[in-house]
Design a protein around this motif. Structure first.
Motif, PDB file in Angstrom:
ATOM      1  N   SER A 192       0.846  -1.190   0.000  1.00 56.47           N
ATOM      2  CA  SER A 192       0.000   0.000   0.000  1.00 56.47           C
ATOM      3  C   SER A 192       0.887   1.248   0.000  1.00 56.47           C
ATOM      4  N   PHE A 193       0.333   2.342  -0.549  1.00 57.88           N
ATOM      5  CA  PHE A 193       1.058   3.618  -0.583  1.00 57.88           C
ATOM      6  C   PHE A 193       0.164   4.718  -0.033  1.00 57.88           C
ATOM      7  N   ARG A 194       0.816   5.629   0.623  1.00 57.48           N
ATOM      8  CA  ARG A 194       0.096   6.749   1.206  1.00 57.48           C
ATOM      9  C   ARG A 194      -0.451   7.642   0.081  1.00 57.48           C
ATOM     10  N   ARG A 195      -1.734   7.891   0.116  1.00 58.60           N
ATOM     11  CA  ARG A 195      -2.381   8.731  -0.888  1.00 58.60           C
ATOM     12  C   ARG A 195      -3.165   9.829  -0.178  1.00 58.60           C
ATOM     13  N   GLU A 196      -2.635  11.048  -0.195  1.00 59.96           N
ATOM     14  CA  GLU A 196      -3.344  12.170   0.402  1.00 59.96           C
ATOM     15  C   GLU A 196      -3.285  13.367  -0.543  1.00 59.96           C
ATOM     16  N   LYS A 197      -4.352  14.105  -0.547  1.00 63.96           N
ATOM     17  CA  LYS A 197      -4.433  15.286  -1.413  1.00 63.96           C
ATOM     18  C   LYS A 197      -3.356  16.300  -1.025  1.00 63.96           C
ATOM     19  N   TYR A 198      -2.709  16.842  -2.028  1.00 58.47           N
ATOM     20  CA  TYR A 198      -1.665  17.870  -1.868  1.00 58.47           C
ATOM     21  C   TYR A 198      -0.375  17.337  -1.240  1.00 58.47           C
ATOM     22  N   ILE A 199      -0.288  16.002  -1.023  1.00 59.22           N
ATOM     23  CA  ILE A 199       0.946  15.438  -0.474  1.00 59.22           C
ATOM     24  C   ILE A 199       1.483  14.427  -1.482  1.00 59.22           C
ATOM     25  N   PRO A 200       2.393  14.831  -2.345  1.00 60.72           N
ATOM     26  CA  PRO A 200       2.932  13.897  -3.355  1.00 60.72           C
ATOM     27  C   PRO A 200       3.941  12.951  -2.713  1.00 60.72           C
ATOM     28  N   ASN A 201       4.205  11.870  -3.423  1.00 60.28           N
ATOM     29  CA  ASN A 201       5.237  10.921  -2.998  1.00 60.28           C
ATOM     30  C   ASN A 201       5.034  10.465  -1.544  1.00 60.28           C
ATOM     31  N   GLY A 202       3.840   9.979  -1.300  1.00 62.90           N
ATOM     32  CA  GLY A 202       3.512   9.585   0.079  1.00 62.90           C
ATOM     33  C   GLY A 202       4.351   8.444   0.615  1.00 62.90           C
ATOM     34  N   GLY A 203       4.800   7.548  -0.251  1.00 64.65           N
ATOM     35  CA  GLY A 203       5.628   6.449   0.207  1.00 64.65           C
ATOM     36  C   GLY A 203       4.824   5.233   0.660  1.00 64.65           C
ATOM     37  N   PRO A 204       5.486   4.100   0.875  1.00 65.13           N
ATOM     38  CA  PRO A 204       4.795   2.854   1.254  1.00 65.13           C
ATOM     39  C   PRO A 204       4.263   2.917   2.686  1.00 65.13           C
ATOM     40  N   ASN A 205       3.077   2.300   2.917  1.00 66.52           N
ATOM     41  CA  ASN A 205       2.539   2.229   4.278  1.00 66.52           C
ATOM     42  C   ASN A 205       1.754   0.939   4.502  1.00 66.52           C
ATOM     43  N   GLY A 206       2.200  -0.124   3.831  1.00 68.67           N
ATOM     44  CA  GLY A 206       1.550  -1.425   4.012  1.00 68.67           C
ATOM     45  C   GLY A 206       1.960  -2.079   5.322  1.00 68.67           C
ATOM     46  N   GLY A 207       0.977  -2.507   6.114  1.00 68.43           N
ATOM     47  CA  GLY A 207       1.240  -3.111   7.419  1.00 68.43           C
ATOM     48  C   GLY A 207       1.549  -4.600   7.337  1.00 68.43           C
ATOM     49  N   ASP A 208       2.020  -5.136   8.453  1.00 67.11           N
ATOM     50  CA  ASP A 208       2.382  -6.561   8.542  1.00 67.11           C
ATOM     51  C   ASP A 208       1.149  -7.421   8.794  1.00 67.11           C
ATOM     52  N   GLY A 209       1.241  -8.675   8.364  1.00 67.11           N
ATOM     53  CA  GLY A 209       0.184  -9.633   8.663  1.00 67.11           C
ATOM     54  C   GLY A 209       0.257 -10.122  10.107  1.00 67.11           C
ATOM     55  N   GLY A 210      -0.872 -10.573  10.625  1.00 65.42           N
ATOM     56  CA  GLY A 210      -0.918 -11.081  11.992  1.00 65.42           C
ATOM     57  C   GLY A 210      -0.349 -12.483  12.099  1.00 65.42           C
ATOM     58  N   ARG A 211       0.074 -12.846  13.284  1.00 63.21           N
ATOM     59  CA  ARG A 211       0.638 -14.173  13.523  1.00 63.21           C
ATOM     60  C   ARG A 211      -0.491 -15.201  13.628  1.00 63.21           C
ATOM     61  N   GLY A 212      -0.260 -16.393  13.102  1.00 61.25           N
ATOM     62  CA  GLY A 212      -1.239 -17.472  13.206  1.00 61.25           C
ATOM     63  C   GLY A 212      -1.344 -18.001  14.626  1.00 61.25           C
ATOM     64  N   GLY A 213      -2.480 -18.553  14.960  1.00 59.87           N
ATOM     65  CA  GLY A 213      -2.707 -19.095  16.299  1.00 59.87           C
ATOM     66  C   GLY A 213      -1.908 -20.362  16.563  1.00 59.87           C
ATOM     67  N   ASP A 214      -1.578 -20.613  17.835  1.00 60.61           N
ATOM     68  CA  ASP A 214      -0.823 -21.793  18.249  1.00 60.61           C
ATOM     69  C   ASP A 214      -1.766 -22.941  18.615  1.00 60.61           C
ATOM     70  N   VAL A 215      -1.222 -24.159  18.647  1.00 61.84           N
ATOM     71  CA  VAL A 215      -1.927 -25.329  19.163  1.00 61.84           C
ATOM     72  C   VAL A 215      -1.383 -25.617  20.553  1.00 61.84           C
ATOM     73  N   VAL A 216      -2.253 -25.554  21.551  1.00 59.95           N
ATOM     74  CA  VAL A 216      -1.850 -25.680  22.955  1.00 59.95           C
ATOM     75  C   VAL A 216      -2.673 -26.775  23.620  1.00 59.95           C
ATOM     76  N   PHE A 217      -2.009 -27.654  24.375  1.00 58.77           N
ATOM     77  CA  PHE A 217      -2.697 -28.645  25.201  1.00 58.77           C
ATOM     78  C   PHE A 217      -2.705 -28.139  26.641  1.00 58.77           C
ATOM     79  N   CYS A 218      -3.815 -28.349  27.324  1.00 59.99           N
ATOM     80  CA  CYS A 218      -3.967 -27.846  28.695  1.00 59.99           C
ATOM     81  C   CYS A 218      -4.523 -28.949  29.583  1.00 59.99           C
ATOM     82  N   LEU A 219      -3.917 -29.140  30.760  1.00 54.00           N
ATOM     83  CA  LEU A 219      -4.361 -30.163  31.707  1.00 54.00           C
ATOM     84  C   LEU A 219      -5.564 -29.670  32.500  1.00 54.00           C
ATOM     85  N   LYS A 220      -6.634 -30.463  32.489  1.00 53.88           N
ATOM     86  CA  LYS A 220      -7.841 -30.147  33.245  1.00 53.88           C
ATOM     87  C   LYS A 220      -8.213 -31.348  34.114  1.00 53.88           C
TER      88      LYS A 220
END
Length: 378
Positions: free
Chosen positions: A23-51
């Protein structure tokens, strides 16, 4: 009737990481906004729990696939994707997690406290957004990293119930009656073989600070170690006990051979099981001729094994049951002391635990504890 579940095969999968955003920054009157792409989230873990409130693996047997959530993709304006939720799989005490193909032991929930968690599979990392790739020579990067994939494993989950004492005997020897007398368990009792079809647990109350757990398994018959009858399937459930109680029906004509046959079946199943400390209870001495048989059984056993305690009793008539109760308590206390001494010596030597793993180092049992597995016919 709900079947007692002590084994389950499940497939688990951790979550995939979210993709990075271009993604790139797009704002009126501001040229050359530059990249602003965010990171993806981490996947969930598999956890065993004693009950500790769980007693079987039925909840796994009927839901064989567990998948953690994937991480969400990154977004513009440097917004990170949301991390995927973990999948938490509850298991009862005594559960062993093994690889389905190789049988390799992955984790054993033997001595952990309630709520202990075991992280098995980590979720995939989220991919970097294009904001990470900008440089003086690449001011408008048009690529981002994809999220890392999750992992998938097929597992065999096995349950060996945790108890201090295991009851061993032929069908109709009186094991369930003894469990009913000594503990708060209420197993099915009837005058025909194999009334006990699944393991039953009962809590023997000693005093305000101590409770012992007794496990009753279905009756063993000759040839059980080769698959005959029901007992062989459940012998593993007494493999972690501190000691064994042999119940012999002395009103039966074959009572003189019963002890040797039971011991033989245990030895063929596993030598360690046959070497556990034990007490022999000669039951039904209220029936005519059974007391004389019990005395002969006692002499025969103590000629070969003088250290084995043999008690003639009648569970139905309450004869000598208090003596048996005292001996059971003494047996558990002796093995507990030996286990603690073995641990202390091992710790001094810097070696692994040399004590028995028969039961938990800190057992906490209360009167509200379930005493019979689901599926019983009470």
């Amino acid at each position: 009737m709900i079947q007692f579940a002590d084994e389950a095969v499940i497939t688990v999968r951790s979550g995939k990481g979210g993709n990075g955003c271009v993604s790139f920054r797009r704002e009126k009157y501001i040229p050359n906004g530059g990249p602003n792409g965010g990171d993806g989230g981490r996947g969930g873990d598999v956890v065993f729990c004693l009950k500790r409130n769980l007693r079987t693996l039925a909840h796994l047997r009927y839901h064989p696939f567990f998948k953690a959530r994937n991480g969400e993709d990154g977004q513009s304006w440097n917004k990170f994707g949301k991390d995927g939720e973990d999948i938490v799989i509850a298991v009862p005490p005594g559960t062993a997690i093994r690889d389905y193909k190789t049988g390799e032991l992955i984790h054993d929930f033997t001595e952990e406290s309630d709520g202990t968690q075991f992280l098995f599979l980590k979720g995939g990392n989220g991919g970097w957004g294009n904001v990470h790739f900008k440089s003086s020579t690449n001011q408008a990067p048009r690529h981002a990293n994809p999220g890392a994939p999750g992992e998938e494993r097929r597992l065999r989950i096995e349950l060996s119930i945790m108890a201090d004492i295991g009851l061993v005997g032929f069908p109709n020897a009186g094991k369930s009656s003894l469990l009913d007398l000594f503990t708060n368990a209420r197993p099915k009792i009837a005058p025909y073989p194999f009334t006990t079809k699944i393991p039953n647990l009962g809590v023997l109350h000693v005093d305000d600070e101590r409770d012992f757990v007794i496990a009753d398994i279905p009756g063993i018959i000759e040839g059980a170690s080769k698959g005959a009858g029901l007992g062989i399937r459940f012998l593993k459930h007494i493999s972690r006990t501190a000691g064994l109680l042999f119940m012999i029906d002395c009103s039966d004509e074959s009572c003189l051979d019963a002890y040797d046959l039971l011991l033989k079946e245990l030895e063929e199943f596993g030598k360690a099981l046959a070497e556990k400390p034990r007490i022999v209870l000669c039951n039904k001495i209220d029936i005519e001729g059974a007391l004389e048989n019990a005395q002969r059984v006692k002499r025969a056993i103590q000629e070969k094994e003088p250290d084995v305690t043999v008690i003639a009793l009648s569970v139905a008539a309450r004869t000598n049951v208090e003596e048996a109760r005292r001996e059971i308590i003494s047996l558990v206390e002796r093995t507990d002391s030996m286990r603690c001494a073995g641990k202390s010596l091992s710790a001094q030597n810097g070696g692994p635990d040399g004590g028995s793993s028969a039961f938990l180092s800190e057992r906490s049992v209360d009167e509200s504890m379930e005493v019979q597995f689901p599926g019983s016919e009470s």
